[in-house]
Every structure is written in structure tokens, then in C-alpha cells.
Design an enzyme around this catalytic site. Structure first.
Site, PDB file in Angstrom:
ATOM      1  N   ASP A 453       0.852  -1.193   0.000  1.00  0.00           N
ATOM      2  CA  ASP A 453       0.000   0.000   0.000  1.00  0.00           C
ATOM      3  C   ASP A 453       0.882   1.234   0.000  1.00  0.00           C
ATOM      4  OD1 ASP A 453      -2.401  -1.282   0.056  1.00  0.00           O
ATOM      5  OD2 ASP A 453      -2.645  -1.223   2.216  1.00  0.00           O
ATOM      6  N   ASP A 752      -4.778  -2.921   4.994  1.00  0.00           N
ATOM      7  CA  ASP A 752      -5.263  -2.374   6.262  1.00  0.00           C
ATOM      8  C   ASP A 752      -6.788  -2.399   6.381  1.00  0.00           C
ATOM      9  OD1 ASP A 752      -5.929  -0.387   4.484  1.00  0.00           O
ATOM     10  OD2 ASP A 752      -4.437   1.043   5.208  1.00  0.00           O
ATOM     11  N   ASP A 756      -9.380  -5.653   2.120  1.00  0.00           N
ATOM     12  CA  ASP A 756      -8.067  -6.212   1.769  1.00  0.00           C
ATOM     13  C   ASP A 756      -7.950  -7.672   2.204  1.00  0.00           C
ATOM     14  OD1 ASP A 756      -6.920  -3.964   0.556  1.00  0.00           O
ATOM     15  OD2 ASP A 756      -6.386  -3.087   2.477  1.00  0.00           O
TER      16      ASP A 756
END
Length: 955
Positions: A453, A752, A756
């Protein structure tokens, strides 16, 4: 042989089938100490028990829902009377309802009982709590006595003497203990005390030393795992107590607490819905039912251990700890253990095969030694006459055969994996990485790709609004009150209405009587802007009524809210990805604050503004509103068209220090780093270049374009792909799956959010963020990055490689000792009729191998040089051809040395006299031990050269 191991001793690092787990267990029948050998493997019977509880819960809930529906129909229009009597001890504590009654209401979804107790408000009153203030800390002790604590029963920690007792359970040690006892009796009878007791006491002393050294090592491991388990269970929730919103551990919750739940949270106790929006609960962890449940005022029951899939709410805690079904389930699951790692299973296979070979050699050695004794007696004609010395000699032959099995069955191989993993996991905790699954440690050492990310991992996650475009004018946000002075009052009011109502955050007064902003970094940045504009959060929320909320969704890239205005009618507010939200707008506010149509020129101005903000590495958001008349129903979706653009904001999120260097380390280690983000493409490219991820020949692509590609196009595109922007969770999942299956990469992926979870589950190593991550993401992950820092991910990779190399060192060392001990005793028995290494000596060697060798070789810390070699990848052989060469070479060298000493030792060292055999055997044993020291040094030397650690080689 390779095919045999692949078929029987290969399991997945994640989600192995029960068949695979059962298969290798059945093949490991030759085990010296079953309790110790399988201590760190999954307890499948406990897992079956937990699954039975889940099925039972599913049936109970199904029946409860049907009964509650029938009860609801029956009680319509009836006046209900209660025959519930409050227990005296509950009354004396100041409450009006007991724990058992609360449990039966929530767990049984009992609508009738809930109505008898005057609904949720009545329950709150009987628990002496309010939705605004929660419980008082002054009455916590009384609540604990009446309702219990929010903890489930755990297996008590095992003390040192438990591990001593477990070490004594070794079958071969028990047989040797029996041999020692017989040896003592016969020796004392034949030769008297103390001379006759030497051999027996020697074996006893060796057994005791092996037992206590083994127990000490195992006890220390258990302490490390206990510390890690405590860290895994640290979950914090937002709670209102004493009229203040605060963070609290779930284990401190009590009935009467008001808990604030949002998307991705785990429901920490049984409770009742008090207020909230669009709440969807996933109960699969408790019942196995995958279909989410709508929870609202008419179905207010919330069960511990379930997950918030969508929406938010305030929950009244009613039942805690072992009174909940989740508590009972967790008490069972905690005994189920972790899945064994691929290396543990593979080395169990190696230990089993070598153990079988060792057993064969032990039986043959015993047979040859006994045959030699019988032959001698036949030649002497004394085959029917046996002396005590000859009986002792026979006993010694048996002890040698048993000890060969002790040495030959390398129990230390799979246990060395656990030792190395436990050591690495403890050290990684200090480096801000919490390992949830053992296998992740060793798998991370083979990682070839990291899909990371952007927000919070590559950047600091400390966000501030630095630029805005309001009424067509770009403004720098300088932190002073003058910033809002040039904004028309009508626009300022709309902006504050949007910021303070369309948010998942909150502005509260903390215990220090200071204003505190709660929420995600993006929400916090916008709320800070609202306060800077002179807004009051609570006052703004009180002006209008929130009718419907659609929380931020990483697929839609936006969130929305509908307000019922004081003057009548409804207004929708939208906030989200700039280009997506702007596409829903057909009007904007001009410099005078008037609503005007969004023509081509003004659209280009706003799009250019978004592009300029993004090129400065700013995260851009568009805030918009729409008056939707008076006919809105909360049962329909919030409309997404006809909006008026209020503002575009640019949020600064600086790149973390050290990220660029960490990316460079990954590149030198042969690990490809890819950025997968939901941000604008221009922003993503700017950040990726700053981090060193995007190179001149690299490719950056948007999620919508990526998902349109065919499989053939993906094969061409993915090797060059370095940045994916505006990606959805399914885009990330597709990328991870393609890398794993098509390209055979070992993939680590960060996440997070709740969405996901599929990608974290699909990846070889799922890395969840400890600060920004939701409980759903953390539960799907293998490792939790406690500081959300990319540099920590690189450290995890380094530790993974260290674990892999350390275990290789130990395997090479132990297999060498195994081969030499077997061959020396077997050939000597066959060719000379006696074994040069006695039972006591072999026990000493076994202790050096199994425990001390593992401690020395399997717990070496990592060096930076580990990140200068190519990754092992998915196809790498754990015991490489070079390692087999070293094992055979060392074994041959040691065998030649020992064999020379045995056949030529007396002449070479001019030994004669009655003690010459004893001296020679002592010399052989010492030479054998020193050979192991040299072997240990050579092993370290080889692996340090292989990893580039030349300093240790010089030593």
C-alpha cells in the site's frame, strides 16, 4: 526420494488440507518422544471440536431467529408481564438484571424477553448506564463481581517441571534408564561399590543431563511463545465511560459499557444495538454462515467474535467472557494450535526416513555384536556357561543399539525449526513486527515480490490539508484563522455541514479536558480543516438529523450521508476520489458562492487543479452536495448524480524516512516492490518515484484499465508493472493470484482495510498494518506491522532469510553427525566385533546435536549481507546439492579419521598395557567430538561465504 517427500511430507504455508496434515502424521510412527516432537503442531481433534461448536451455534441461531420472529408476531398488541425475579446479590450491587438473564436475551435472540425488560433502553437502565455517559469507573469492581470479566478460559502456563517430565517421556531414554538400572545391579553384585557402578551411573548422569538441558531449552521456548500470544490478543476498542470517549482493551469491557463499532471491527462482547447506520454483521467466525446479517433497532442482537462488514453503531455490552458462545469457542480453539510449517513437516519426513535407516542399522549392529560374542563362546566351547561379565557385555550391546536409535532419529530437526522460529519471532517483536503464524517467518525468507500500500506504509500517515480549491480559487492552508475569511459565509456553512456530518471521525473532549480528534488520518485532516474554519462539531451535528450513511467503500471510492434539514427536505453530501466525485457533479459554487452550471471551462479548471495537486504528491478529495427534495426513503441508496461541487482539497502525506533506502535494499535482494494504491494515478506515480519504486522502464496503470486486460495481456504487462493506482480490493487480489499461480512468485502483500482480507488471505505472506489496520485485516494476516512502516517489512524479510539459512546450517551439521555415528558404529561392529562409541558417549553426542547444536546454529541473528543474495523462491530445494556434497564429504573425512584411529591408533600412539583399549576409545571419542566442532565451524564458514558475511569467515 524427492517425489516421496513431495507426495507425503508437503503442506502449504497457509490453509493446508486436513488430509495433508493427517497423512504426514500417520507416516511418522518412529518417534522417540511423541509429546515433545508434536508439541508445536496443530491439535486436529480440538479443531474438530471447535467446528462442532460452530455448527451447533449456527443451528441455535437459526432456531432463535425463527422463534423470535414467531414471538414478535405473537406479542404484537399484547401487554406483557414479567415473572423475572432479580437475584438478591444483584439487587445489593445496585443492578436490576443478572448475567444469566442478559445472556439468554442476546444469545437466544429473545425478542419477548427484551420487550418485557422495556427494550434496549430498559436494559441500559437496569445496568445503570446511559448512551451518553456510559458506566462510571467507581463501580467497576461491583460489576466484575456480578457479571464477570471479558476473558475466556485459557490453558494454564506450563512450569519447568512439566517440561522435565515431558523430556523423560522419550522411549529410548526410558529403555536406557532400564539398562542403567540393570547395569548398576549386576555391576555392584559382580564388582562391588563403587567400581561396579561406574557404567550404570555414567548412563544415568548422561540421561539426567540430556533431560535437564532439553527441558531448559523447551521451557525458554514456551516463555517466548507465551509473550507472543499476549501481544496477539491486544485489541483496543472505542468506549464511552464517565462521559468521555476513550480507547480500552477488549478485556477490560464490562456489561453496561457503550462501545463504538465501525467497519472492520470485531464485536468484542455480546450486546445490543443502540444507534447506528447501515450495520451489516458477518457471523461466519462464530456460526460458519457467510451471509451477513442486518442489525438494527428491530434486530438489535450483536454476538461476540463477529465482524462489522459495513456501517457503524453504538453497542450496549450485555454479556462478557465465558458466558458468551465466542468465549467457549475460543477456549477450545486456543488448544487447537497453529498449523505446522512446511519446513517442520519436511524435516519430520527427513527425521522419519533417517530414523528408519537408523533402526535398521541398530538392529543389524546388535545382531552382529551378539553374533560375535556367540561365535567366541562357541570357539571356547562355553556356549552353555554364562558369566556376569558376559551378561553385562550383552547388556552393553543392547544399550549401544538403543543409543544408535537415539542418535539416528534426528528429533532435533523439526524442533530446531520451532526453536529458530521462536527466536526470530521474539526478536521481530522488538523490530515492530508481530508474527501471527509460524510459517510466515520461513516463507518471508523466500519472498520474491512485495505488493505494498501507499498510505501509511510508504508514507507517514500524518495527514494535513495543505491546499484547497473553493469557489474556483486555489488557497494555501496556512493554519491561521485568516484562511477562511475570504470564503463566502454560505459556502463556509455548506463546507462545515459536509465536513462534520459526512465523516466517520469524531471530535471529543478527552480526560485532560482537551479537544481530541478521533478517526482515520484522512478524516482527522478534514476535521482539523473544519475546526480551522471556526466550526463546532457538536453544534453542527445538532443542526440536522442524519437519515442515512453509506460508509467509505474502497470499491466505490466514496462515502455519503443524507441529512434531514431543519427547514424541511433532504440533502445528500458526498466525499471521495476527486475525479469520481467530480464526475457526479453538474454544478459548482462560483466566487460569490452562487450555484452555477459546471461548463466545459470550469470542468477543465477543476480537473487541472486535481492534476496539479496530484503532481505535488497530494491526495485529492472532492466534497459535493445535492438537495434531493422531500421524498427520500432510507431504504434506497443515496443518489449519485446532480451534485454541486463545494471544494477540492489536497492532503499532504509525506514519504517515510528510510523508505527509499529500504526499496533499494529489496532491489539488491532480488525482491520486486510494487505499489498498489487507491489514490490518483498522478499522485501514485509522484510518490513511487520519490520512493524509488517507479523506474524509467517501469509501468504505472489504473485499476479499471488493469481489470479489462485479458490473461495473455496480463502475462505481458505484470513483469513491468510497478504502480497500480485507483485499484479496488479485487484488483489487488487478481494481481496477487496471478503473480502466485502464473509467475510462481512468492508474494507478500500489505493491507489495512476490511476489503483487503481476500488479498491478504491469497498471498503467501499477508502483512496487516497495526495502527491503521482493521481487526478483519489483522485476522486475515500472517504478520502485523506494528508501526505501519515499509522498512519493518524489509526487516521481516531479513529475519525470514536468517531463519531459512540457520535451519540449513543445523540440518547440515546434524545429518553429518548422524551419518558418521551410524557408519562408525555399524562398520566397527561388523569388522571388529565391538563398537568404539559407548552408550554414554553417544548420549553426549546426542545432546550436542539435538539441543546445544540447535541453540548455537538455529538462533544466529541476521546480517545485512543476507539481503545481497537472490531469494530462494517457490522452487528452491531446502537441502541443496551443495549441502549433500558437504554432508557426504564431512562424513567421509570423519569416518576415515575414526577408522584410522580404531585400526591403527595403538601403533600410531604406541599404546600398550591393560588400559590401552580404554585409552584408545577415549581418544576416538574425543577425536569424534572435535570433528563435530570442526564440522560446526565448516558449516558456519560455508553459509557465511554463501551469504557474503566475510568477517565471520576470517574469525
Amino acid at each position: 526420494m524427492e517425489n516421496y517427500f513431495t507426495e507425503n511430507f508437503e503442506v502449504q504455508a497457509k490453509n493446508s488440507s486436513e488430509d495433508a496434515l493427517q497423512r504426514w502424521r500417520k507416516l511418522c510412527w518412529l518417534v522417540k518422544n511423541r509429546k515433545r516432537r508434536f508439541r508445536f503442531t496443530a491439535n486436529l481433534s480440538k479443531r474438530f471440536e471447535a467446528e462442532a461448536i460452530r455448527r451447533s451455534n449456527q443451528e441455535k441461531l437459526r432456531v432463535a431467529v425463527l422463534v423470535s420472529k414467531a414471538a414478535l408476531q405473537f406479542i404484537q398488541g399484547l401487554s406483557l408481564s414479567s415473572d423475572y425475579i432479580v437475584p438478591q446479590e444483584v439487587k445489593q450491587a445496585g443492578f436490576q438484571i443478572c448475567a444469566e438473564e442478559l445472556g439468554s436475551i442476546v444469545e437466544g435472540h429473545d425478542v419477548k424477553k427484551l420487550k418485557i425488560h422495556d427494550g434496549v433502553e430498559g436494559i441500559a437502565e437496569k445496568l445503570c448506564t446511559t448512551i451518553t455517559k456510559g458506566i462510571s469507573t467507581s463501580e467497576i469492581d461491583r460489576r466484575k463481581q456480578v457479571y464477570g470479566v471479558n476473558k475466556f478460559t485459557e490453558t494454564p502456563p506450563k512450569g519447568f517441571w512439566f517440561f522435565v517430565w515431558e523430556a523423560v517421556q522419550d522411549t529410548t531414554l526410558m529403555i536406557l534408564g532400564f539398562c542403567a538400572f540393570v547395569s548398576l545391579l549386576v555391576g555392584i553384585v559382580m564388582e562391588g561399590w563403587p567400581k561396579g557402578a561406574h557404567d550404570g551411573l555414567g548412563i544415568v548422569a548422561s540421561i539426567l543431563l540430556v533431560v535437564f538441558v532439553t527441558a531448559t531449552s523447551d521451557y525458554r521456548q514456551s516463555l517466548q511463545f507465551r509473550d507472543l500470544d499476549k501481544e496477539k490478543k491486544k485489541i483496543v476498542v472505542q468506549v464511552t465511560r464517565n462521559g468521555l470517549r476513550q480507547k480500552l482493551s477488549i478485556y477490560d469491557l464490562l456489561p453496561g459499557d457503550i462501545v463504538h463499532l465501525s467497519i472492520g471491527d470485531q464485536v468484542p462482547a455480546d450486546g445490543l444495538f443502540m444507534s447506528g447506520y447501515s450495520l451489516l454483521i458477518n457471523e461466519s467466525s462464530l456460526t460458519g454462515e457467510s451471509e451477513p446479517v442486518n442489525v438494527n433497532a428491530s434486530n438489535p442482537f450483536l454476538l461476540s467474535g463477529t465482524k462489522v462488514q459495513n456501517g457503524s453503531c453504538k453497542m450496549l455490552v450485555t454479556t462478557v467472557g465465558m458466558r458468551t458462545q465466542w468465549g467457549k469457542l475460543m477456549a477450545t480453539l486456543s488448544e487447537g494450535g497453529d498449523d505446522e510449517t512446511p519446513l517442520q513437516v519436511k524435516l519430520n519426513g527427513v527425521a522419519t526416513v533417517i530414523g528408519k535407516i537408523g533402526l535398521f542399522f541398530a538392529v543389524v549392529t546388535f545382531a552382529v555384536l551378539v553374533q560375535g560374542l556367540f561365535t567366541r563362546k562357541l570357539e571356547e566351547g562355553t556356549q552353555w556357561i554364562w558369566s556376569g561379565d558376559e551378561a553385562m557385555e550383552m547388556l552393553e550391546f543392547f544399550a549401544i543399539a538403543v543409543t544408535i536409535v537415539v542418535v539416528a532419529v534426528p528429533e532435533g530437526l523439526p524442533l530446531a525449526v520451532t526453536l529458530s522460529l521462536a527466536f526470530a519471532m521474539k526478536k521481530m517483536m522488538n523490530d515492530k513486527a508481530l508474527v501471527r503464524h509460524l510459517a510466515a517467518c520461513e516463507t518471508m525468507g523466500s519472498a520474491t515480490t512485495i505488493c505494498s500500500d501507499k498510505t501509511g506504509t510508504l508514507t507517514t500517515n500524518h495527514m494535513t490539508v495543505v491546499k484547497t480549491c473553493i469557489c474556483g480559487e486555489i488557497k494555501e492552508v496556512n493554519g491561521s484563522e485568516k484562511f477562511g475569511s475570504s470564503i463566502p459565509e454560505s459556502v463556509r456553512k455548506l463546507l462545515l455541514e459536509s465536513i462534520f456530518n459526512n465523516t466517520g471521525g469524531d471530535v471529543v473532549v478527552n480526560e485532560a479536558k482537551k479537544v481530541e480528534i478521533l478517526g482515520t488520518p484522512t478524516e482527522t485532516a478534514l476535521l482539523e480543516l473544519g475546526l480551522l474554519l471556526g466550526g463546532d462539531f457538536q453544534e453542527e451535528r445538532g443542526k440536522s438529523k442524519i437519515v442515512k450513511v453509506e460508509p467509505f467503500n474502497s470499491t466505490k471510492k466514496r462515502m455519503g450521508v443524507v441529512l434531514e434539514l431543519p427547514e424541511g427536505g433532504f440533502r445528500a453530501h458526498c466525499k471521495g476520489a476527486s475525479e469520481i466525485a467530480l464526475a457526479a457533479c453538474d454544478k459548482f459554487l462560483n466566487s460569490n458562492g452562487d450555484v452555477v452550471p459546471l461548463d466545459e471551462a470550469s470542468t477543465k479548471l477543476l480537473q487541472d487543479t486535481i492534476e496539479n495537486f496530484a503532481s505535488e504528491a497530494l491526495r485529492t478529495l472532492c466534497l459535493a452536495y445535492s438537495d434531493i427534495g422531500s421524498g427520500f426513503s432510507e431504504s434506497v441508496d443515496i443518489p449519485f448524480q446532480g451534485y454541486t461541487c463545494i471544494a477540492i482539497v489536497g492532503i499532504k502525506d509525506p514519504v517515510r524516512p528510510g523508505v527509499k533506502e529500504s526499496v533499494a535494499v529489496c532491489r539488491s535482494a532480488g525482491i520486486v516492490v510494487r505499489m498498489v494504491t487507491g489514490d490518483n494515478l498522478t499522485t501514485a506515480k509522484a510518490i513511487a518515484r520519490e520512493c524509488g519504486i517507479l523506474t524509467d522502464d517501469g509501468l504505472a496503470i489504473e485499476g479499471p484499465e488493469f481489470r479489462e486486460k485479458s490473461d495473455e495481456e496480463l502475462q505481458q504487462l505484470i513483469p513491468k508493472l510497478q504502480v497500480m493506482a485507483r485499484s479496488s480490493p479485487m484488483d489487488k487480489h487478481t494481481l496477487v493470484k496471478t503473480l502466485r499461480t502464473t509467475f510462481q512468485e512468492v508474494v507478500a502483500v500489505t493491507g489495512d482495510g476490511t476489503n483487503d482480507a481476500p488479498a491478504l488471505h491469497e498471498a503467501d505472506i499477508g502483512l496487516a498494518m497495526g495502527i491503521a489496520g482493521t481487526e478483519v485485516a489483522k485476522e486475515s494476516a500472517d504478520v502485523i506491522i506494528l508501526d505501519d512502516n515499509f522498512s519493518t517489512i524489509v526487516t521481516v524479510g531479513k529475519w525470514g532469510r536468517s531463519v531459512y539459512v540457520n535451519i540449513q546450517k543445523f540440518v547440515q551439521f546434524q545429518l553429518t553427525v548422524n551419518v558418521v555415528a551410524l557408519v562408525v558404529n555399524f562398520t566397527s561392529a561388523c569388522l571388529t566385533g565391538n563398537a568404539p562409541l559407548t552408550a554414554v558417549q553417544l548420549l553426549w553426542v546426542n545432546m550436542i546435536m539435538d539441543t546445544l547444536g540447535a541453540l548455537a546454529l538455529a538462533t544466529e541473528p541476521p546480517t545485512d549481507d543476507l539481503m545481497k543474495r537472490a531469494p530462494v523462491g517457490r522452487k528452491g530445494n531446502f537441502i541443496s546439492n551443495v549441502m549433500w556434497r558437504n554432508i557426504m564429504g564431512q562424513s567421509l573425512y570423519q569416518f576415515v579419521v575414526i577408522w584410522y584411529l580404531q585400526t591403527q591408533g595403538k601403533e600410531a600412539f604406541r599404546l600398550d598395557g591393560p588400559d590401552s583399549d580404554l585409552i584408545l576409545n577415549t581418544l576416538i571419542f574425543n577425536s569424534f567430538v572435535f570433528c563435530q566442532v570442526i564440522c560446526d565451524y565448516k558449516t558456519l564458514n560455508f553459509f557465511n561465504r554463501k551469504t557474503g558475511n566475510h568477517e565471520v569467515v576470517k574469525d
